[in-house]
Design an enzyme around this catalytic site. Structure first.
Site, mmCIF file in Angstrom:
data_model
loop_
_atom_site.group_PDB
_atom_site.id
_atom_site.type_symbol
_atom_site.label_atom_id
_atom_site.label_comp_id
_atom_site.label_asym_id
_atom_site.label_seq_id
_atom_site.Cartn_x
_atom_site.Cartn_y
_atom_site.Cartn_z
ATOM 1 N N ASN A 1 -0.164 -9.494 -5.515
ATOM 2 C CA ASN A 1 0.096 -10.059 -4.212
ATOM 3 C C ASN A 1 -0.604 -11.275 -4.077
ATOM 4 O O ASN A 1 -0.930 -11.997 -2.905
ATOM 5 C CB ASN A 1 -0.247 -9.130 -2.912
ATOM 6 C CG ASN A 1 0.409 -7.795 -3.086
ATOM 7 O OD1 ASN A 1 -0.348 -6.859 -3.096
ATOM 8 N ND2 ASN A 1 1.895 -7.637 -3.314
ATOM 9 N N GLY B 1 1.624 -4.370 0.059
ATOM 10 C CA GLY B 1 0.975 -4.650 -0.967
ATOM 11 C C GLY B 1 1.522 -4.012 -2.404
ATOM 12 O O GLY B 1 2.157 -3.126 -2.037
ATOM 13 N N SER B 2 0.662 -4.241 -3.471
ATOM 14 C CA SER B 2 1.057 -3.538 -4.656
ATOM 15 C C SER B 2 0.434 -4.135 -5.745
ATOM 16 O O SER B 2 -0.094 -5.192 -5.816
ATOM 17 C CB SER B 2 2.522 -3.539 -4.897
ATOM 18 O OG SER B 2 3.217 -2.976 -3.936
ATOM 19 N N ASN B 3 0.281 -3.463 -6.881
ATOM 20 C CA ASN B 3 -0.148 -4.043 -8.139
ATOM 21 C C ASN B 3 1.001 -3.686 -9.076
ATOM 22 O O ASN B 3 1.537 -2.700 -9.162
ATOM 23 C CB ASN B 3 -1.348 -3.017 -8.787
ATOM 24 C CG ASN B 3 -2.492 -3.314 -7.798
ATOM 25 O OD1 ASN B 3 -3.098 -4.351 -7.338
ATOM 26 N ND2 ASN B 3 -3.223 -2.013 -7.356
#
Length: 783
Positions: free
Chosen positions: A489, A226-228
């Site tokens: 995501n 995941g990530s921002n």
């Protein structure tokens, strides 16, 4: 130096020449590497990385060569943090199959853009030589990291090792994610039962790793990746300078870790950011005038195909009524037996016209195969290295059109002109919406799969794509703005809710319902643009971007805590899933007193995650008091329906679970989660925390993030906040687990301590800034 003889699938290293490379280490051991050409730059990078993480790389190389069973036996799990963890034997079978097929040699030998550019080859060859130079300088017996010091499995690496790792990285959202099912595949016996791992092993013990009967799932649809990513344009910032926030969420252990570095060839390239272990290019970072980050794409990057087998022949299948034989490849793996002696295990790998055949669900009538859009992709290295020199969004887009190599991530970027950009330029199957509807078979007990019995379900041939079967750049969702674009995501549609993306193929993902974390991210931007977050006047500054990122808000707690408290006040004793009656009064008090954040001293976030996360995953939305409304994607669903029996059971289960681990209901986040003894902050993805922290909380001094393979840990890794000013980039960073995996290194947990206090590193980018670093350490290497 020369390494050991390479296997048949190796790639010969380029001839090395004598040149100087400079490695300058500033605070927290961050290396700034400068050289006159790509080969020398790779050399310096390999040497610096090996100083910090040689043992981690050596362990990864053992996996990529398919030799784990030889040293550790067949039963243990491999080191794979990004793909699907597999028992050593299945992993070795998979990688030995790649080596025997000559896949890496063939892909590397292709001319660019299909194969690597000359510059990328020079970087990789130099990197290998630098790693081996380090090993030659120290010797295996003199390695500072006790993890691999003096071990028989440690030795020089090859370019083939690095390229195999790159191919494996590019296939994380596809074949790499199901390698255990590829490695243990076997046709059914005459009686109709699939051959087990145990029978294939003969006298070698049966693996105790992940059960081969589990349902295969591609990792981008599950936790761990995941990530921002935010890009804030001139209309969203106080100074009208563009900003980028990069906040990847990846495992804290193993080959998925990130390494912070600056790479410079004067007048050619100057880039600062992070690389994935074992790759000598920056994949997320900034140049003088461009900054970018990447988040996991929720497009499809691979598809399962259900094969209809030919009657009486489980290794042949039907396509448009015609019989097609599976391709077979025999693989031999050296295995350390229980008696301490080496044995050879022979297995057969099977391929269909789509790709590898899996061991899951193979019976007399059907089998499952996977087609991976990244099966031929090592172009990612071309794209990343070219991005490392780009100075504008126009140049970035040109790089993406040229190489089309982004394997499985979105790109979010901004340039010094103040514009921002979002796209899913990743490699996506050319499947029309009509095909997806017509060809997708009922899932039954297995994963969704396409009909493999007809060519009508084959991928298309977009003439704008570099390779057949995938979509070209014209089909990719993309958005350019002057205010902001963001992704956490979620599908591409709501990169900016005021300008929803439409009209692209459904295989990229078109869902507008948001999980709590992306919902929170968009709310946080909206609150900053109106000043509703209490961080000053509307508009982002670098300081407010930092504060927003590490604010540790827990969105599901904000919209659901009061409902949960009302439920447990009304029902102080609840029934757990095991039928036990659980007194939840102390838990109720803890939630009522909770500050709705995941700070290190916050009491309630750990309990809330144990309660709420299972609801999100198991109740199909029935947990919500207010259901999802497509007209209000940023504010629904919301509330917690305390009248739902499953909601009540979930709270009882959460209290019981924490008690079983010796944790009280009001345990503070920093008491439950530590890394190398350092208390951490953050909360879970499912509960809606922007700064994600995912681990199994435990009692004791180590905490749930104790650095051990037995403890899965993931979340915020490298955090970058960069402002592209007329005077150059102003950047704040923190690498949450620090630069080194060597527990004896001073840089094993020094940035972790910084992260614990919500402090940041002020990046040194210019030569003058680097030279002014206190305690600057300079190494000059000559080749």
């Amino acid at each position: 130096m020369t390494g050991t003889a390479e296997a048949a699938d190796s790639v010969p290293a380029a001839t090395l020449h004598g040149h100087a490379v400079t490695i300058q280490r500033t605070e927290y051991g961050i290396p700034h590497i400068s050289a006159g050409n790509y080969g020398d730059l790779g050399y310096g990078y390999g040497y610096a990385f090996a100083q910090d993480n040689f043992c981690e790389l050596a362990d990864r190389v053992l996996t990529l060569r398919g030799e784990r069973s030889r040293y550790f036996g067949p039963d243990a799990l491999n080191d794979d943090a990004l793909g699907e963890t597999a028992d050593n034997l299945s992993s070795d079978t998979y990688f030995q199959g790649i080596r025997q097929a000559g896949t890496v040699r063939r892909l590397v030998a292709q001319p660019a853009p299909y194969g690597p550019t000359a510059q990328v080859k020079q970087m990789v060859d130099g990197y290998v030589a630098g790693v081996n130079r380090y090993l030659g300088d120290t010797g295996v017996a003199g390695l500072p990291d006790p993890t691999c010091r003096g071990k028989a499995w440690v030795g020089p690496i090859t370019a083939s090792d690095i390229w195999t790792g790159i191919l494996d990285l590019d296939q994380v959202a596809g074949t790499s994610g199901v390698k255990k099912f590829v490695g243990d595949a076997a046709p059914p016996t005459a009686a109709g039962a699939a051959v087990s791992i145990g029978s294939a092993l003969g006298s070698v013990s049966t693996p105790t790793g992940p059960a081969p009967g589990g349902v295969p799932a591609l990792p981008t649809s599950a936790g761990g990746l995941g990530s921002n990513g935010w890009a804030l344009g001139r209309d969203a910032t106080s100074a009208h300078d563009a900003m980028v926030l990069g906040n990847p969420h990846l495992p804290w252990l193993g080959n998925a870790r990130l390494y912070q570095v600056q790479l410079t060839i004067p007048g050619v390239m100057d880039v600062s950011g992070v690389s994935i272990y074992g790759t000598p290019v920056v994949v997320l970072g900034h140049t003088q005038n461009l900054a970018w980050t990447q988040t996991t794409s929720y497009a499809s990057h691979a598809e399962f195909y259900r094969l209809t087998l030919a009657p009486g022949d489980p290794t042949s299948y039907l396509v448009d009524g015609k019989k097609v034989a599976m391709a077979k490849r025999t693989v031999r793996v050296s295995v350390l037996g229980a008696d301490g002696k080496q044995k050879t295990v022979t297995r057969t790998l099977y391929d269909s016209r789509y790709g590898p055949v899996l061991g899951y669900g193979w019976d007399a009538g059907s089998a499952l195969s996977i087609r991976d859009a990244n099966a031929e992709n090592i172009r990612s290295m071309n794209e990343w290295l070219a991005m490392d020199s780009a100075q504008s969004l126009g140049q970035l887009r040109a790089v993406q059109r040229t190489y089309q190599g982004m394997p499985w991530t979105y790109t979010t970027a901004a340039d010094a002109g103040g514009s921002v950009y979002f796209t899913d330029s990743s490699i996506v199957p050319d499947l029309t919406d009509a095909q997806l509807t017509r060809c997708t078979l009922p899932a039954d007990a297995g994963p969704p799969a396409l009909d493999g019995s007809t060519r009508a379900c084959d991928w298309g041939d977009d003439p704008t794509a570099l390779e057949p079967g995938v979509y070209g750049p014209a089909h990719a969702p993309a958005l350019t703005r002057s205010d902001y674009v963001a992704n956490s995501n979620n599908d591409p549609a709501l990169a900016n809710p005021s300008a929803p993306l439409t009209g692209y193929p459904a295989v990229y993902g078109t869902t507008t319902q948001l999980f709590p974390r992306p919902q929170l991210g968009l709310r946080m931007i909206a609150d900053r643009l109106t000043g509703a977050d209490g961080l000053g006047k509307p508009g982002f500054t670098l300081a407010s971007l930092q504060a927003t990122t590490l604010g540790d808000r827990d969105l599901s707690g904000e919209f659901g805590r009061d409902d949960a408290v009302a439920m447990c006040r009304a029902h102080p004793v609840l029934t757990a899933s095991d039928g036990k009656q659980i007194d939840v009064r102390a838990a109720c008090d803890a939630l009522a007193a909770w500050d709705l954040h995941g700070g290190a001293t916050s009491r309630g976030a750990v309990l809330w995650a144990a309660f709420f996360d299972p609801l999100l995953e198991t109740t199909n939305g029935a947990w919500a008091r207010v259901p999802f409304d497509p007209a209000h994607p940023l504010t629904t669903p919301s509330g917690v329906n305390g009248d739902n029996p499953r909601v009540r059971t979930a709270l009882a289960d959460a209290v019981e679970s924490l008690a079983a681990q010796g944790l009280p209901p009001d345990v503070a986040t920093g008491e439950a989660y530590r890394w190398a003894g350092v208390p951490l902050h953050g909360c879970t993805d499912d509960s809606g925390c922007f700064n994600v922290l995912t681990a199994q909380p435990t009692s004791g001094t180590a905490g749930g993030l104790d650095p051990s393979p037995a403890n899965y840990a993931a979340g915020s890794t490298f955090i970058m906040a960069v402002e592209l000013t007329p005077a150059g980039p102003r950047t704040r960073t923190v690498l949450t687990y620090s630069e080194s995996t060597n527990p004896k290194s001073p840089h094993y947990a020094d940035q972790t301590a910084l992260f614990s206090k919500k402090q940041w590193v002020t990046e040194r980018f210019t030569p003058a800034e680097i030279k002014a670093a206190p305690g600057l350490q300079t190494t000059v290497l000559r080749r």
